[in-house]
Write a protein that holds these residues in place. Structure first.
Motif, PDB file in Angstrom:
ATOM      1  N   GLY A 146      -5.550  -8.295  20.507  1.00  0.00           N
ATOM      2  CA  GLY A 146      -6.370  -7.222  19.947  1.00  0.00           C
ATOM      3  C   GLY A 146      -6.009  -6.788  18.551  1.00  0.00           C
ATOM      4  O   GLY A 146      -6.696  -5.931  17.977  1.00  0.00           O
ATOM      5  N   LEU A 147      -4.944  -7.366  17.968  1.00  0.00           N
ATOM      6  CA  LEU A 147      -4.440  -6.882  16.688  1.00  0.00           C
ATOM      7  C   LEU A 147      -4.932  -7.716  15.509  1.00  0.00           C
ATOM      8  O   LEU A 147      -5.233  -8.900  15.652  1.00  0.00           O
ATOM      9  CB  LEU A 147      -2.910  -6.870  16.686  1.00  0.00           C
ATOM     10  N   VAL A 148      -4.970  -7.076  14.345  1.00  0.00           N
ATOM     11  CA  VAL A 148      -5.312  -7.716  13.083  1.00  0.00           C
ATOM     12  C   VAL A 148      -4.157  -7.486  12.111  1.00  0.00           C
ATOM     13  O   VAL A 148      -3.609  -6.378  12.039  1.00  0.00           O
ATOM     14  CB  VAL A 148      -6.617  -7.139  12.502  1.00  0.00           C
ATOM     15  N   PHE A 149      -3.780  -8.523  11.369  1.00  0.00           N
ATOM     16  CA  PHE A 149      -2.709  -8.377  10.388  1.00  0.00           C
ATOM     17  C   PHE A 149      -3.229  -7.643   9.154  1.00  0.00           C
ATOM     18  O   PHE A 149      -4.285  -7.979   8.618  1.00  0.00           O
ATOM     19  CB  PHE A 149      -2.166  -9.747   9.973  1.00  0.00           C
ATOM     20  N   VAL A 150      -2.480  -6.633   8.720  1.00  0.00           N
ATOM     21  CA  VAL A 150      -2.816  -5.878   7.504  1.00  0.00           C
ATOM     22  C   VAL A 150      -1.681  -6.077   6.504  1.00  0.00           C
ATOM     23  O   VAL A 150      -0.565  -5.609   6.736  1.00  0.00           O
ATOM     24  CB  VAL A 150      -3.001  -4.378   7.813  1.00  0.00           C
ATOM     25  N   GLN A 151      -1.973  -6.797   5.445  1.00  0.00           N
ATOM     26  CA  GLN A 151      -0.955  -6.998   4.418  1.00  0.00           C
ATOM     27  C   GLN A 151      -0.750  -5.705   3.653  1.00  0.00           C
ATOM     28  O   GLN A 151      -1.697  -5.103   3.158  1.00  0.00           O
ATOM     29  CB  GLN A 151      -1.374  -8.113   3.470  1.00  0.00           C
ATOM     30  N   GLY A 152       0.497  -5.255   3.577  1.00  0.00           N
ATOM     31  CA  GLY A 152       0.793  -3.979   2.953  1.00  0.00           C
ATOM     32  C   GLY A 152       0.608  -3.995   1.452  1.00  0.00           C
ATOM     33  O   GLY A 152       0.284  -5.009   0.839  1.00  0.00           O
ATOM     34  N   GLY A 153       0.830  -2.841   0.836  1.00  0.00           N
ATOM     35  CA  GLY A 153       0.689  -2.721  -0.604  1.00  0.00           C
ATOM     36  C   GLY A 153       0.689  -1.267  -1.036  1.00  0.00           C
ATOM     37  O   GLY A 153       0.961  -0.357  -0.251  1.00  0.00           O
ATOM     38  N   THR A 154       0.362  -1.069  -2.290  1.00  0.00           N
ATOM     39  CA  THR A 154       0.323   0.255  -2.896  1.00  0.00           C
ATOM     40  C   THR A 154      -1.118   0.741  -2.971  1.00  0.00           C
ATOM     41  O   THR A 154      -2.024  -0.037  -3.261  1.00  0.00           O
ATOM     42  CB  THR A 154       0.936   0.208  -4.308  1.00  0.00           C
ATOM     43  N   PHE A 155      -1.329   2.028  -2.713  1.00  0.00           N
ATOM     44  CA  PHE A 155      -2.671   2.594  -2.852  1.00  0.00           C
ATOM     45  C   PHE A 155      -2.567   4.087  -3.111  1.00  0.00           C
ATOM     46  O   PHE A 155      -1.500   4.687  -2.998  1.00  0.00           O
ATOM     47  CB  PHE A 155      -3.508   2.307  -1.605  1.00  0.00           C
ATOM     48  N   THR A 156      -3.677   4.669  -3.487  1.00  0.00           N
ATOM     49  CA  THR A 156      -3.737   6.115  -3.686  1.00  0.00           C
ATOM     50  C   THR A 156      -4.181   6.771  -2.389  1.00  0.00           C
ATOM     51  O   THR A 156      -5.320   6.608  -1.957  1.00  0.00           O
ATOM     52  CB  THR A 156      -4.707   6.488  -4.822  1.00  0.00           C
ATOM     53  N   MET A 157      -3.251   7.487  -1.773  1.00  0.00           N
ATOM     54  CA  MET A 157      -3.522   8.147  -0.507  1.00  0.00           C
ATOM     55  C   MET A 157      -4.005   9.564  -0.775  1.00  0.00           C
ATOM     56  O   MET A 157      -3.468  10.266  -1.629  1.00  0.00           O
ATOM     57  CB  MET A 157      -2.243   8.171   0.335  1.00  0.00           C
ATOM     58  N   GLY A 158      -5.042   9.993  -0.041  1.00  0.00           N
ATOM     59  CA  GLY A 158      -5.533  11.348  -0.204  1.00  0.00           C
ATOM     60  C   GLY A 158      -7.007  11.389  -0.553  1.00  0.00           C
ATOM     61  O   GLY A 158      -7.717  10.385  -0.490  1.00  0.00           O
ATOM     62  N   ALA A 159      -7.479  12.573  -0.939  1.00  0.00           N
ATOM     63  CA  ALA A 159      -8.898  12.798  -1.201  1.00  0.00           C
ATOM     64  C   ALA A 159      -9.357  12.013  -2.417  1.00  0.00           C
ATOM     65  O   ALA A 159      -8.673  11.970  -3.436  1.00  0.00           O
ATOM     66  CB  ALA A 159      -9.159  14.281  -1.414  1.00  0.00           C
ATOM     67  N   THR A 160     -10.519  11.394  -2.318  1.00  0.00           N
ATOM     68  CA  THR A 160     -11.097  10.669  -3.440  1.00  0.00           C
ATOM     69  C   THR A 160     -12.429  11.266  -3.879  1.00  0.00           C
ATOM     70  O   THR A 160     -13.137  10.688  -4.679  1.00  0.00           O
ATOM     71  CB  THR A 160     -11.319   9.194  -3.056  1.00  0.00           C
ATOM     72  N   GLU A 161     -12.772  12.392  -3.342  1.00  0.00           N
ATOM     73  CA  GLU A 161     -13.932  13.132  -3.803  1.00  0.00           C
ATOM     74  C   GLU A 161     -13.584  14.625  -3.769  1.00  0.00           C
ATOM     75  O   GLU A 161     -12.511  15.014  -3.330  1.00  0.00           O
ATOM     76  CB  GLU A 161     -15.155  12.835  -2.941  1.00  0.00           C
ATOM     77  N   GLU A 162     -14.476  15.445  -4.233  1.00  0.00           N
ATOM     78  CA  GLU A 162     -14.200  16.873  -4.361  1.00  0.00           C
ATOM     79  C   GLU A 162     -13.818  17.480  -3.018  1.00  0.00           C
ATOM     80  O   GLU A 162     -14.416  17.180  -1.983  1.00  0.00           O
ATOM     81  CB  GLU A 162     -15.426  17.597  -4.922  1.00  0.00           C
ATOM     82  N   ASP A 163     -12.821  18.339  -3.015  1.00  0.00           N
ATOM     83  CA  ASP A 163     -12.342  18.993  -1.801  1.00  0.00           C
ATOM     84  C   ASP A 163     -13.282  20.147  -1.449  1.00  0.00           C
ATOM     85  O   ASP A 163     -12.962  21.321  -1.651  1.00  0.00           O
ATOM     86  CB  ASP A 163     -10.909  19.486  -2.010  1.00  0.00           C
ATOM     87  N   VAL A 164     -14.432  19.799  -0.875  1.00  0.00           N
ATOM     88  CA  VAL A 164     -15.445  20.815  -0.596  1.00  0.00           C
ATOM     89  C   VAL A 164     -15.015  21.783   0.489  1.00  0.00           C
ATOM     90  O   VAL A 164     -15.557  22.882   0.606  1.00  0.00           O
ATOM     91  CB  VAL A 164     -16.790  20.155  -0.209  1.00  0.00           C
ATOM     92  N   MET A 165     -14.037  21.391   1.313  1.00  0.00           N
ATOM     93  CA  MET A 165     -13.550  22.277   2.365  1.00  0.00           C
ATOM     94  C   MET A 165     -12.450  23.200   1.865  1.00  0.00           C
ATOM     95  O   MET A 165     -12.013  24.088   2.585  1.00  0.00           O
ATOM     96  CB  MET A 165     -13.013  21.447   3.539  1.00  0.00           C
ATOM     97  N   SER A 166     -11.994  22.974   0.629  1.00  0.00           N
ATOM     98  CA  SER A 166     -10.914  23.787   0.035  1.00  0.00           C
ATOM     99  C   SER A 166      -9.671  23.826   0.921  1.00  0.00           C
ATOM    100  O   SER A 166      -9.000  24.846   1.038  1.00  0.00           O
ATOM    101  CB  SER A 166     -11.419  25.213  -0.231  1.00  0.00           C
TER     102      SER A 166
END
Length: 522
Positions: free
Chosen positions: A64-84
């Motif tokens: 049932g598993l899929v291999f995910v090759q790791g790496g660097t990314f930007t974690m977090g919101a990528t659009e306006e924080d409308v929920m504040s």
């Protein structure tokens, strides 16, 4: 002529005999046995100590598993924080390679788990164990909605076999992962002949005596060896060269534990950036480039607008996830339904993302391993980020490892006294590390008085069938107490990757061909 040919054949036979004779003392067709680079002693040689070393091998992918090759990314919101909320501030992090389920865990999978529990722990003394594993089907109830059919049928009816299981707490999801680890490893040992295959038929009522990976490795679970273990062709040997019936983790047969993914792993896998970076070829003559789109909004998108289509544009305008388009609109108009699902949809529906994962946006939100904190982005490490560590060690109170009533090895928490002289951590419970409690005595969140956040609050990700599009972005995050459940929350499992982070067939690091250096003559 015939006489000369016979002499020629005889010469060939003599050379072959000499070649096979060189097989003595660890040689085979000119190849020597593997030996230690630090001592020179042979490995796997009963005449030189018998130290056994398995051949280097790749980690197979678990069911049932899929291999995910790791790496660097930007974690977090990528659009306006409308929920504040201010709880998902963007930051750069690195995720190690890992495995994750292709789909959410479905009803049929969780019922398989319940079947095993009801079979193995069928005694009256295990009634609480059986009841504790049941999902809460009452999560479908609402004061002002007619949802009783979902209460009665959703989990049990075969029409919903392939739909995501809901009503499962974080603790239940975690227990499912533990159970799955043992069943996968037990089957691997049976298939390779190290456990008698008849043991599968005799699991009814065995209770504590069920197979557990850690118990097996520590010698606390005694398995009946199968034919493969007793065979002279068994590749595992004792120091004296006889077949070995017990498998160790060093043999590379058993898989690491299934577990819940960390929040960083889940979010990274959801974005599926692998499609946007040129992957290296198998012979590594061409390396990938560091191309990362930091403004991707949804898990299925390949551009900032969230659109994905074929060359002819035939997918434009269709739903790529199961979510709520607006107030009162959960599936569109009859004859033209937008996502064909008023509640959940099958776990393999809609379009998979770059890693081939289904429903990372929509369908059901998913439990991840992390304890929730609003400002995790300012606290956690930038490699393998995770909050929730409460370090444990094997309970050796009696002088040796022991099993609990469920057949699992007993653990205990590391005490502050044991940790105080360490350099990398000084407390056993570090859930609140750099979060107030470790700096100021007596500081707490005041759960139920000033906040709903506690040390039992776990992160949920991905958005659900009852959420607006905003919550489908992998960067959004919410929380729920680990003892609670909902009709909108399910889960999927993950597994550690051992060995090369680049994946099977690719070595860690970069190897350069050795070139002879021309010594300049003075």
């Amino acid at each position: 002529m015939a006489y000369k040919m016979n002499w020629k054949n005889f010469a060939i036979l003599l050379s072959c005999a000499a070649l096979f004779g060189s097989c003595k003392d660890g040689k085979l067709f000119g190849k020597k046995k593997a030996k230690s680079d630090v001592t020179g002693w042979n490995y796997n040689d009963k005449n030189q100590g018998g130290y056994q070393v398995a051949l280097e091998k790749e980690q197979p992918s678990g069911p049932g598993l899929v291999f995910v090759q790791g790496g660097t990314f930007t974690m977090g919101a990528t659009e306006e924080d409308v929920m504040s909320d201010w709880n998902n501030i963007p930051r750069r992090v690195t995720v190690n390679s890992f495995y994750i389920d292709k789909t959410e865990v479905a009803n049929v999978h969780y019922r398989e788990y319940l079947y095993w529990i009801n079979t193995v722990f069928d005694g009256d003394e295990y009634q609480a164990v059986r009841n504790g594993a049941l999902p809460d089907t009452l999560v479908w109830r609402s004061e002002l909605a007619y949802n009783e059919p979902m209460v009665e049928y959703y989990f049990r009816h075969p029409a919903y076999n392939n739909y995501p299981v809901v009503g499962v707490t974080w603790k239940q999801a975690n227990d499912f992962c533990l159970w799955r680890t043992d069943r996968v490893n037990e089957l691997a040992l049976i298939q390779k002949g190290f456990i008698n295959d008849k043991s599968i038929k005799n699991v009814s009522g065995i209770g504590q005596e069920n197979f557990n990976t850690k118990s097996y490795l520590l010698g606390e679970f005694q398995a009946t060896p199968g034919k493969g273990a007793r065979s002279k062709n068994n590749p595992l040997k004792n120091p004296n060269g006889t077949p070995r019936t017990n498998v160790t983790f060093e043999d590379g047969i058993l898989l690491p534990n299934y577990r819940l993914p960390t929040e960083a792993e889940w979010e990274y896998a959801a974005l599926g950036y692998v499609n946007q970076n040129p992957m290296p070829t198998k012979n590594d003559k061409k390396r990938g480039e560091e191309l990362v789109t930091n403004k991707q909004v949804y898990s299925w998108s390949q551009n900032v607008n969230g659109l994905r289509d074929t060359r002819r544009g035939s997918w434009q305008g269709t739903f790529l996830a199961n979510f709520k388009r607006g107030a009162g609109d959960n599936m569109g108009v009859a004859g033209g339904l937008n996502d064909n699902a008023v509640y959940t949809a099958p776990v393999n529906s809609f379009y998979p993302n770059g890693f081939g994962l289904y429903n990372m946006s929509g369908n059901v939100s998913e439990w991840v391993a992390d304890v929730y904190r609003p400002l995790s982005s300012t606290d956690e490490n930038d490699v393998a980020s995770y909050r929730g560590n409460h370090f444990q060690t094997i309970d050796m109170t009696t002088g040796k490892p022991e099993r609990d009533s469920l057949g699992r090895i007993k653990y205990r928490y590391v005490t502050d006294e044991e940790a105080k002289k360490r350099r990398n951590y000084q407390k056993g419970d570090v859930i609140n590390y750099l979060d107030g409690d470790s700096l100021l005595a007596g500081v707490s969140y005041g759960y139920g008085k000033t906040t709903l956040i506690s040390d039992h609050s776990r992160v949920i990700k991905g958005g659900s069938w009852d959420d607006r599009a905003y919550w489908l972005s992998p960067g959004t995050r919410r929380f729920l107490e680990e003892e609670q459940s909902a009709s909108t929350v399910g889960f999927r499992c993950a597994m550690d990757r051992v060995g090369s982070a680049a994946g099977n067939g690719r070595k860690s690091g970069i190897e350069y061909k050795q070139r002879k250096q021309n010594n300049r003559k003075k």
